[in-house]
Motif scaffolding. Sequence first.
Motif, PDB file in Angstrom:
ATOM      1  N   PHE A  93     -13.832 -24.674 -41.948  1.00  0.00           N
ATOM      2  CA  PHE A  93     -12.535 -24.463 -42.604  1.00  0.00           C
ATOM      3  C   PHE A  93     -12.727 -24.002 -44.048  1.00  0.00           C
ATOM      4  O   PHE A  93     -13.801 -24.200 -44.641  1.00  0.00           O
ATOM      5  CB  PHE A  93     -11.722 -25.764 -42.567  1.00  0.00           C
ATOM      6  CG  PHE A  93     -11.367 -26.166 -41.165  1.00  0.00           C
ATOM      7  CD1 PHE A  93     -10.144 -25.846 -40.622  1.00  0.00           C
ATOM      8  CD2 PHE A  93     -12.296 -26.846 -40.365  1.00  0.00           C
ATOM      9  CE1 PHE A  93      -9.828 -26.191 -39.311  1.00  0.00           C
ATOM     10  CE2 PHE A  93     -11.995 -27.197 -39.055  1.00  0.00           C
ATOM     11  CZ  PHE A  93     -10.756 -26.875 -38.532  1.00  0.00           C
ATOM     12  N   ALA A  94     -11.641 -23.449 -44.598  1.00  0.00           N
ATOM     13  CA  ALA A  94     -11.722 -22.900 -45.955  1.00  0.00           C
ATOM     14  C   ALA A  94     -11.979 -23.991 -46.996  1.00  0.00           C
ATOM     15  O   ALA A  94     -12.506 -23.712 -48.075  1.00  0.00           O
ATOM     16  CB  ALA A  94     -10.435 -22.140 -46.279  1.00  0.00           C
ATOM     17  N   ASP A  95     -11.636 -25.254 -46.680  1.00  0.00           N
ATOM     18  CA  ASP A  95     -11.857 -26.330 -47.654  1.00  0.00           C
ATOM     19  C   ASP A  95     -13.288 -26.878 -47.584  1.00  0.00           C
ATOM     20  O   ASP A  95     -13.617 -27.867 -48.238  1.00  0.00           O
ATOM     21  CB  ASP A  95     -10.845 -27.463 -47.453  1.00  0.00           C
ATOM     22  CG  ASP A  95     -11.074 -28.226 -46.144  1.00  0.00           C
ATOM     23  OD1 ASP A  95     -11.982 -27.839 -45.367  1.00  0.00           O
ATOM     24  OD2 ASP A  95     -10.349 -29.211 -45.889  1.00  0.00           O
ATOM     25  N   GLY A  96     -14.127 -26.275 -46.750  1.00  0.00           N
ATOM     26  CA  GLY A  96     -15.527 -26.706 -46.669  1.00  0.00           C
ATOM     27  C   GLY A  96     -15.811 -27.645 -45.508  1.00  0.00           C
ATOM     28  O   GLY A  96     -16.977 -27.930 -45.209  1.00  0.00           O
ATOM     29  N   THR A  97     -14.759 -28.125 -44.825  1.00  0.00           N
ATOM     30  CA  THR A  97     -14.977 -29.031 -43.682  1.00  0.00           C
ATOM     31  C   THR A  97     -15.591 -28.262 -42.509  1.00  0.00           C
ATOM     32  O   THR A  97     -15.186 -27.141 -42.218  1.00  0.00           O
ATOM     33  CB  THR A  97     -13.632 -29.634 -43.197  1.00  0.00           C
ATOM     34  OG1 THR A  97     -12.932 -30.156 -44.307  1.00  0.00           O
ATOM     35  CG2 THR A  97     -13.839 -30.696 -42.138  1.00  0.00           C
ATOM     36  N   THR A  98     -16.539 -28.898 -41.842  1.00  0.00           N
ATOM     37  CA  THR A  98     -17.120 -28.340 -40.609  1.00  0.00           C
ATOM     38  C   THR A  98     -17.215 -29.462 -39.584  1.00  0.00           C
ATOM     39  O   THR A  98     -17.601 -30.581 -39.934  1.00  0.00           O
ATOM     40  CB  THR A  98     -18.554 -27.817 -40.872  1.00  0.00           C
ATOM     41  OG1 THR A  98     -18.493 -26.840 -41.899  1.00  0.00           O
ATOM     42  CG2 THR A  98     -19.157 -27.174 -39.641  1.00  0.00           C
ATOM     43  N   PHE A  99     -16.810 -29.172 -38.365  1.00  0.00           N
ATOM     44  CA  PHE A  99     -17.040 -30.169 -37.302  1.00  0.00           C
ATOM     45  C   PHE A  99     -17.110 -29.485 -35.948  1.00  0.00           C
ATOM     46  O   PHE A  99     -16.706 -28.322 -35.797  1.00  0.00           O
ATOM     47  CB  PHE A  99     -15.981 -31.279 -37.302  1.00  0.00           C
ATOM     48  CG  PHE A  99     -14.556 -30.819 -37.126  1.00  0.00           C
ATOM     49  CD1 PHE A  99     -14.071 -30.411 -35.896  1.00  0.00           C
ATOM     50  CD2 PHE A  99     -13.675 -30.830 -38.209  1.00  0.00           C
ATOM     51  CE1 PHE A  99     -12.760 -30.008 -35.729  1.00  0.00           C
ATOM     52  CE2 PHE A  99     -12.353 -30.423 -38.052  1.00  0.00           C
ATOM     53  CZ  PHE A  99     -11.896 -30.008 -36.814  1.00  0.00           C
ATOM     54  N   ASP A 100     -17.626 -30.216 -34.963  1.00  0.00           N
ATOM     55  CA  ASP A 100     -17.729 -29.708 -33.596  1.00  0.00           C
ATOM     56  C   ASP A 100     -16.549 -30.208 -32.774  1.00  0.00           C
ATOM     57  O   ASP A 100     -16.203 -31.400 -32.841  1.00  0.00           O
ATOM     58  CB  ASP A 100     -19.030 -30.181 -32.941  1.00  0.00           C
ATOM     59  CG  ASP A 100     -20.247 -29.542 -33.589  1.00  0.00           C
ATOM     60  OD1 ASP A 100     -20.076 -28.560 -34.345  1.00  0.00           O
ATOM     61  OD2 ASP A 100     -21.367 -30.035 -33.346  1.00  0.00           O
ATOM     62  N   ALA A 107     -17.327 -38.966 -29.284  1.00  0.00           N
ATOM     63  CA  ALA A 107     -17.714 -38.178 -30.469  1.00  0.00           C
ATOM     64  C   ALA A 107     -16.500 -37.469 -31.056  1.00  0.00           C
ATOM     65  O   ALA A 107     -16.313 -37.419 -32.281  1.00  0.00           O
ATOM     66  CB  ALA A 107     -18.784 -37.165 -30.084  1.00  0.00           C
ATOM     67  N   TRP A 108     -15.655 -36.935 -30.176  1.00  0.00           N
ATOM     68  CA  TRP A 108     -14.480 -36.208 -30.667  1.00  0.00           C
ATOM     69  C   TRP A 108     -13.489 -37.163 -31.344  1.00  0.00           C
ATOM     70  O   TRP A 108     -12.920 -36.857 -32.394  1.00  0.00           O
ATOM     71  CB  TRP A 108     -13.832 -35.430 -29.516  1.00  0.00           C
ATOM     72  CG  TRP A 108     -12.542 -34.739 -29.893  1.00  0.00           C
ATOM     73  CD1 TRP A 108     -11.341 -34.838 -29.261  1.00  0.00           C
ATOM     74  CD2 TRP A 108     -12.328 -33.842 -31.000  1.00  0.00           C
ATOM     75  NE1 TRP A 108     -10.397 -34.084 -29.894  1.00  0.00           N
ATOM     76  CE2 TRP A 108     -10.983 -33.450 -30.970  1.00  0.00           C
ATOM     77  CE3 TRP A 108     -13.136 -33.351 -32.024  1.00  0.00           C
ATOM     78  CZ2 TRP A 108     -10.412 -32.592 -31.909  1.00  0.00           C
ATOM     79  CZ3 TRP A 108     -12.584 -32.496 -32.973  1.00  0.00           C
ATOM     80  CH2 TRP A 108     -11.243 -32.116 -32.910  1.00  0.00           C
ATOM     81  N   PHE A 109     -13.302 -38.338 -30.762  1.00  0.00           N
ATOM     82  CA  PHE A 109     -12.377 -39.293 -31.385  1.00  0.00           C
ATOM     83  C   PHE A 109     -12.909 -39.744 -32.748  1.00  0.00           C
ATOM     84  O   PHE A 109     -12.138 -39.952 -33.689  1.00  0.00           O
ATOM     85  CB  PHE A 109     -12.144 -40.501 -30.471  1.00  0.00           C
ATOM     86  CG  PHE A 109     -11.258 -40.172 -29.287  1.00  0.00           C
ATOM     87  CD1 PHE A 109     -10.742 -38.901 -29.116  1.00  0.00           C
ATOM     88  CD2 PHE A 109     -10.942 -41.137 -28.348  1.00  0.00           C
ATOM     89  CE1 PHE A 109      -9.934 -38.586 -28.043  1.00  0.00           C
ATOM     90  CE2 PHE A 109     -10.128 -40.836 -27.265  1.00  0.00           C
ATOM     91  CZ  PHE A 109      -9.633 -39.554 -27.106  1.00  0.00           C
ATOM     92  N   ASP A 110     -14.231 -39.896 -32.863  1.00  0.00           N
ATOM     93  CA  ASP A 110     -14.820 -40.240 -34.174  1.00  0.00           C
ATOM     94  C   ASP A 110     -14.492 -39.153 -35.196  1.00  0.00           C
ATOM     95  O   ASP A 110     -14.168 -39.441 -36.350  1.00  0.00           O
ATOM     96  CB  ASP A 110     -16.347 -40.361 -34.060  1.00  0.00           C
ATOM     97  CG  ASP A 110     -16.752 -41.709 -33.497  1.00  0.00           C
ATOM     98  OD1 ASP A 110     -15.860 -42.575 -33.380  1.00  0.00           O
ATOM     99  OD2 ASP A 110     -17.939 -41.867 -33.143  1.00  0.00           O
ATOM    100  N   THR A 111     -14.602 -37.908 -34.747  1.00  0.00           N
ATOM    101  CA  THR A 111     -14.301 -36.794 -35.663  1.00  0.00           C
ATOM    102  C   THR A 111     -12.837 -36.848 -36.106  1.00  0.00           C
ATOM    103  O   THR A 111     -12.526 -36.724 -37.303  1.00  0.00           O
ATOM    104  CB  THR A 111     -14.583 -35.428 -34.964  1.00  0.00           C
ATOM    105  OG1 THR A 111     -15.937 -35.424 -34.560  1.00  0.00           O
ATOM    106  CG2 THR A 111     -14.302 -34.268 -35.888  1.00  0.00           C
TER     107      THR A 111
END
Length: 488
Positions: A93-100, A107-111
């Motif tokens: 994302f433009a704010d610097g966030t990255t996730f899978d 794993a997805w709920f943790d994210t």
Amino acid sequence: MPDKKAIVIGGGLGGLAAALRLSAAGWRVTLCEQSASLGGKMNERRSEGFRFDTGPSLVTMPWIFEEFFETLGLRLRDHLELTPLRPLARYAFADGTTFDYTTEMPAWFDTIRRLEPADVDGFLRYMRLGARLYELSRGTFLRRPMTDPPDGVALAAMTHFPLRHAWGNYDETVRHHFHDPRLRQLFNRYPTYVGSSPYRCPATLTLIPFIEYAFGGWYVQGGLYRMIECLAEIARQRGIEIRLESPVAAIEHRMRRITGVQLASGIGLPAHAVVLNGDASTAPILLGETTNALPITERSLSGLVFLIGVGRKLPELHHHNVYFSADYPAEFGQLFDDRVFPNDPTVYVNVPSRSDPTCAPKSGETLFVMANAPASDLPWDDHTVTYARGCVMERLRSNGFPDIESDIVTEQVITPQHMAARYGMPGGAIYGRHSHGWRRAFWRQPNRDGYYKGLYYVGGGSHPGGGTPIVLLSAQIVTELMQRYEAN
Ligand SMILES: Cc1cc2nc3c(=O)[nH]c(=O)nc-3n(C[C@H](O)[C@H](O)[C@H](O)COP(=O)(O)OP(=O)(O)OC[C@H]3O[C@@H](n4cnc5c(N)ncnc54)[C@H](O)[C@@H]3O)c2cc1C
């Protein structure tokens, strides 16, 4: 069945699938493709040891492909290897966030929890809405001709329709379920799978993220073009006549009855029925009714694609990667209101060599880099391409994409203008008409012409819609209709 002859105009996935189904049902079939290779948008290019799929990169609903092979008396797994992709995609994302984004639920709920704890519940409710919409559609909209009156199954489904959110605006429904702006942007991306804006299409399209999450994203080993090669080989084995470099200039008719086609070379091919796999909006032109192409305001998105071979490994990338723009509403305003290439585009980077080493030389990666573009008729000259490439690369750079410029071994560009010319779609609109407003989302070109007897439509521009599995369903519906109306 008496000896019946069908002509299929176009050798895209839908055209090939319809030809094979019709042949299996006893029709004599000739398929006329204007270009030198089959596959239409689902095509392939090779350069310097790199292999690129030029169109689809993601397969969903794999059982539809399996069912299709079964109707031909074959097993898909004897011909093609489909593998699930985990994670589905990496988002930056433009704010610097990255996730899978992964179908591994814990794993997805943790994210989600890290982004906004309340959105775990929102995600589950959102998926439940998608599931209900999918349940409603799968035995009705997706499998039946749209002009058939509803049967018992369809009526029963309608009574369970989740009206409140389904008829609403897609973006509003996303907002209702998610608080986090990054999750909102992620789920607002799905209407682009059918070339539309999340701010203008109905929430019924929530079934798209549900289908991807519930049934996964898949890849065809060796590249998606293997599917076309495989179907083309089966078609030839089964006696389907395939005429390459044979553009159809006109669909012939007399007294509202289709009588055949005329090729641009002047050759006439008589037939009892014609199936148009080219964009449905070109039918009035081929029928000699008009010379006007699909109005610009009705066109779905096009795309600007860079096929890049890189001479080093990029382990930080997944198979699918998305680099979001800073202002999604502004991006879609530029695409659909101003009809210009966005100065800050969202960029999709597909790296098949991450899961399929045969796509690239040993020490390289194959990159398919795509940004949405308006389906306008404006020319894409070198200056425009250079400007747009700069916008794409700037978004990639600021979202943390590795610097590849000095490692590029080969690069080709596919502009909307190329797509328009190559695939015969006005302005390069990948999905024909957009899906803005609930009527447009569902009222696509019916598979059987309402005026000309013997004229049928198959492919992404017609019912039930675009995307590879849905196009196969289109071929199924067309064959059933032709058996119903033309077989005797
Ligand atoms: C860049 C891009 C990315 C995509 N990504 C995905 C994805 O990840 N997943 C997915 O499921 N889908 C994706 N799609 C959409 C998918 O490719 C299409 O929905 C599907 O391939 C369309 O098949 P079709 O049967 O409609 O035929 P098309 O591929 O549109 O082929 C139509 C054929 O008809 C021919 N033709 C047209 N007019 C004539 C004429 N007059 N005479 C003779 N021949 C004619 C054309 O040359 C063409 O070969 C993508 C498409 C593109 C372009």
